[in-house]
Each structure stands twice: as structure tokens, then as C-alpha cells.
Design an enzyme around this catalytic site. Structure first.
Site, short mmCIF file in Angstrom:
data_model
loop_
_atom_site.label_atom_id
_atom_site.label_comp_id
_atom_site.label_asym_id
_atom_site.label_seq_id
_atom_site.Cartn_x
_atom_site.Cartn_y
_atom_site.Cartn_z
N LYS A 148 0.34 3.94 -2.39
CA LYS A 148 -0.82 5.01 -2.71
C LYS A 148 -0.23 6.39 -2.48
CE LYS A 148 -4.07 1.41 -1.72
NZ LYS A 148 -4.22 0.40 -0.39
N SER A 154 -6.95 3.11 3.17
CA SER A 154 -6.00 2.29 2.37
C SER A 154 -7.01 1.43 1.41
CB SER A 154 -5.12 1.24 3.10
OG SER A 154 -3.96 0.90 2.46
N SER A 213 0.76 -1.17 0.10
CA SER A 213 -0.18 0.04 0.04
C SER A 213 0.92 1.35 0.08
CB SER A 213 -1.09 0.00 1.25
OG SER A 213 -2.08 -0.63 1.03
#
Length: 173
Positions: free
Chosen positions: A48, A98, A45
Site C-alpha cells: 500500500k 489498511s 499490506s
């Protein structure tokens, strides 16, 4: 005059099981600790951050984006096909929750489409000096050719914190 941080001699390195670490002082960018800082690892993640930075270059916070496909893998916001949501709200879903689905909505609504967004992510990374990173999707889903280094993440993180709106979002408790 601002002092530059340093590690006291004789304090030794902390015990870490992580394969790669790069810790800096935010203001001066002085390295405080490193372990394999340029190792290329799956980003998960952390991608991101680049997704948000790339999108913030071309989208306004009040832009309304449309969910074009449903993503159900990993952490999601449970977005529904054809649902409409502001870019700002999607950023909260992306950076606080997330949400993988939020990442794909943002990429799918890029002016030239999804593939152009992925290319823009890689250009953004290069413009920040991220030499040990390559992105294949906006959410960090596993891909054998997608990687990032701890060193590069500090470059992206510092850039994100320079953006007043993005910094506000990531400071949400």
C-alpha cells in the site's frame, strides 16, 4: 554538522525471529541493522505504500473516485459499489485503516485502468531503485509472483515520508 549513527561494538545483534530486516537512520540512510535485506518475501499490506506513491503522482487529493467493484477480502472499509469518495479519504482508508477495498478503488480509477496502474506501480518501484520487488495487485493480497524486500521497503518508506500530505496521513494516531 550531523553525526552519523553507528552500532556500538560488542552490543551484539538483537534477537529477531523475522527472516528479513533492514533498519536505517532516516536522515542519513545509514544502515543500523540488517538480516537478509534483499530476501524476496510476500509483501502483504506493505504494498500500500507503493500504491499511495503511484497514485499520488497522478491524482489530486480532491479528486472524487468511484467504487467500481466490491472487495471483501481481508481488512476493508466496507465500501459499496458506485459509492463516491475523495482520493484523500481513500488514502486515509488505505494507509491508516489498511483497507484492501480502498487500494482497488484507487487502482480502478487510474486514468488508463487497473492493469496500467499495476504497471505504473512497478515503474515507480524501479524509479526508486527497488530491485527486489514486483507487484501484481494494489493491496498486497497473496500472489506467487508478488514480492518485496526489507531493503526496498526502506526506499519506499523514505519516499513516502518526503511527501508532505502522505507523511501527514501515516502519522495519524
Amino acid at each position: 554538522i550531523q553525526s552519523i549513527p553507528f552500532v556500538r561494538p560488542g552490543t551484539g545483534a538483537p534477537f529477531l525471529t523475522a527472516g528479513s530486516v533492514y533498519v536505517i537512520d532516516l536522515v542519513s540512510a545509514t544502515p543500523l541493522f540488517e538480516k537478509n535485506p534483499h530476501a524476496r518475501l510476500y509483501p502483504a499490506s506493505t504494498v500500500k505504500v507503493i500504491t499511495a506513491l503511484t497514485a499520488a503522482d497522478s491524482m489530486r487529493f480532491d479528486d472524487v473516485l468511484t467504487v467500481k467493484r466490491v472487495i471483501e477480502e481481508g481488512q476493508v472499509m466496507d465500501l459499496v459499489k458506485n459509492e463516491k469518495m475523495t482520493f484523500e479519504n481513500l488514502l486515509y482508508g488505505l494507509l491508516v485503516h489498511s483497507g484492501n477495498d480502498a487500494a482497488y478503488v484507487i487502482a480502478d480509477n487510474y486514468s488508463d485502468g487497473y492493469d496500467a496502474f499495476i504497471a505504473a506501480m512497478n515503474r515507480k518501484a524501479q524509479s526508486l531503485g527497488m530491485k527486489d520487488s514486483h507487484f501484481q495487485n494494489p493491496a498486497g493480497l497473496d500472489n506467487a509472483t508478488q514480492y518485496v524486500s526489507a531493503y526496498d521497503l526502506t526506499l519506499a518508506g523514505r519516499e513516502l515520508l518526503k511527501n508532505k500530505e502522505l507523511s501527514k496521513i501515516v502519522s495519524t494516531k
